[in-house]
Design an enzyme around this catalytic site. Structure first.
Site, PDB file in Angstrom:
ATOM      1  N   HIS A   1       0.924  -1.370   0.169  1.00 60.98           N
ATOM      2  CA  HIS A   1      -0.296  -0.052   0.200  1.00 60.98           C
ATOM      3  C   HIS A   1       1.125   1.088  -0.120  1.00 60.98           C
ATOM      4  O   HIS A   1       0.346   1.662  -0.880  1.00 60.98           O
ATOM      5  CB  HIS A   1      -1.206  -0.219   1.294  1.00 60.98           C
ATOM      6  CG  HIS A   1      -1.467   1.461   1.611  1.00 60.98           C
ATOM      7  ND1 HIS A   1      -2.908   1.539   0.865  1.00 60.98           N
ATOM      8  CD2 HIS A   1      -1.386   2.579   2.174  1.00 60.98           C
ATOM      9  CE1 HIS A   1      -2.593   2.552   1.004  1.00 60.98           C
ATOM     10  NE2 HIS A   1      -2.796   2.926   2.096  1.00 60.98           N
ATOM     11  N   GLU A   2       2.163   1.527   0.958  1.00 59.70           N
ATOM     12  CA  GLU A   2       2.855   2.716   1.206  1.00 59.70           C
ATOM     13  C   GLU A   2       3.397   2.219  -0.158  1.00 59.70           C
ATOM     14  O   GLU A   2       3.873   3.802  -1.135  1.00 59.70           O
ATOM     15  CB  GLU A   2       3.700   2.595   2.321  1.00 59.70           C
ATOM     16  CG  GLU A   2       3.125   2.891   3.358  1.00 59.70           C
ATOM     17  CD  GLU A   2       2.108   4.097   3.822  1.00 59.70           C
ATOM     18  OE1 GLU A   2       2.374   4.668   3.420  1.00 59.70           O
ATOM     19  OE2 GLU A   2       1.172   3.353   4.537  1.00 59.70           O
TER      20      GLU A   2
ATOM     21  N   HIS B   1       1.779   4.981  -3.075  1.00 60.74           N
ATOM     22  CA  HIS B   1       1.592   5.767  -2.971  1.00 60.74           C
ATOM     23  C   HIS B   1       2.933   6.327  -3.309  1.00 60.74           C
ATOM     24  O   HIS B   1       3.338   7.386  -4.540  1.00 60.74           O
ATOM     25  CB  HIS B   1       2.255   6.516  -1.438  1.00 60.74           C
ATOM     26  CG  HIS B   1       0.272   6.018  -0.915  1.00 60.74           C
ATOM     27  ND1 HIS B   1      -0.921   7.226  -1.036  1.00 60.74           N
ATOM     28  CD2 HIS B   1       0.150   5.938   0.407  1.00 60.74           C
ATOM     29  CE1 HIS B   1      -1.639   6.532  -0.253  1.00 60.74           C
ATOM     30  NE2 HIS B   1      -1.051   5.686   0.724  1.00 60.74           N
TER      31      HIS B   1
ATOM     32  N   HIS C   1       2.742   8.419  -6.725  1.00 58.90           N
ATOM     33  CA  HIS C   1       4.196  10.204  -7.348  1.00 58.90           C
ATOM     34  C   HIS C   1       4.933  10.131  -7.872  1.00 58.90           C
ATOM     35  O   HIS C   1       5.008  10.565  -9.258  1.00 58.90           O
ATOM     36  CB  HIS C   1       5.231  10.601  -6.002  1.00 58.90           C
ATOM     37  CG  HIS C   1       5.880  11.090  -5.808  1.00 58.90           C
ATOM     38  ND1 HIS C   1       7.068  11.301  -5.359  1.00 58.90           N
ATOM     39  CD2 HIS C   1       5.254  12.424  -6.328  1.00 58.90           C
ATOM     40  CE1 HIS C   1       7.831  12.766  -5.532  1.00 58.90           C
ATOM     41  NE2 HIS C   1       6.997  13.140  -5.778  1.00 58.90           N
TER      42      HIS C   1
END
Length: 237
Positions: free
Chosen positions: A99-100, A103, A107
């Site tokens: 999940h991280e 991100h 980006h």
């Protein structure tokens, strides 16, 4: 002023949902933390694998203390994984790490909602810290001081504007978090990092985590609506 019908209608249900969501995410994370992945990769290894699969080479993965304190910082391009994620080979750890990583992928591809959320951080920090307090003080003192009612009304309006920025941050966080989880599950499946029931378990963990963001957004919106109603009712008196 603090516990009235507006609180019971607009805030309390969201607070209850928030407590339920927090319980769910802790319960599911604990449950799937005991289920190890078949491939035996750690959260950190999974994150590195997924970054490489997306051609991302400029993001650093670091270990931080705590549990579920995982985060990705777009300004520094650092993906931080907590004690419960970094070295664990569990399905829960891999899901959170993915999940991280989602991100970081957002980006890298210039995902607009992530950029918007990042731009709102300074205003949201100020708004969440000072906005509600200013609005409440303005409402309270505006009702008791007729001579300075105009000044306190201005304080209330400034507080509401500041808090609106914080609420906007909570709202824009929702598509960012749901999209990160969607990207995570997709690439976990495509790379074969998790399969079948493993992938289903990771989905359950991430869904529970997403509900905490929904609850936070609803709580913020409910508080803003409540403050606006109280402000308008005091003004009409």
């Amino acid at each position: 002023m603090f516990i009235d019908s507006t609180y019971l209608i607009f805030v309390l249900p969201a607070v209850i949902l928030s407590l339920i969501a927090q319980y769910m995410v802790k319960n599911r994370f604990a449950s799937y933390s005991r289920v190890m992945s078949r491939r035996g990769v750690t959260g950190a290894q999974a994150a590195a694998l997924l970054l490489r699969a997306n051609g991302i080479t400029d993001v650093n993965i670091q270990h931080i203390s705590g549990s579920l304190t995982d985060n990705y910082n777009p300004s520094t391009k650092i993906l931080s994984l907590s004690d419960s994620t970094y070295s664990s080979t569990s399905i829960a750890a891999i899901g959170v790490a993915a999940h991280e990583t989602g991100h970081a992928i957002q980006h890298n591809v210039g995902y607009a909602p992530l950029a918007l959320r990042s731009s709102l951080v300074p205003a949201a920090n100020i708004g969440s810290r000072f906005g509600p307090a200013m609005a409440i003080l303005g409402i309270m003192f505006g009702a008791s001081s007729q001579s300075a009612a105009g000044i306190w009304q201005l304080v209330t309006q400034i507080g509401l504007i500041l808090f609106t920025a914080a609420v906007a941050f909570y709202i824009i966080t929702l598509p960012v978090e749901f999209d990160a989880s969607h990207r995570a599950l997709k690439i976990l499946r495509e790379t074969g990092t998790l399969e079948g029931e493993e992938l289903s378990g990771a989905r359950k963990v991430l869904w529970a985590a997403a509900m905490t963001y929904v609850a936070s957004a609803l709580t913020a919106v409910g508080n803003l609506i409540r403050l606006v109603i109280l402000s308008n009712s005091r003004r009409r008196r």
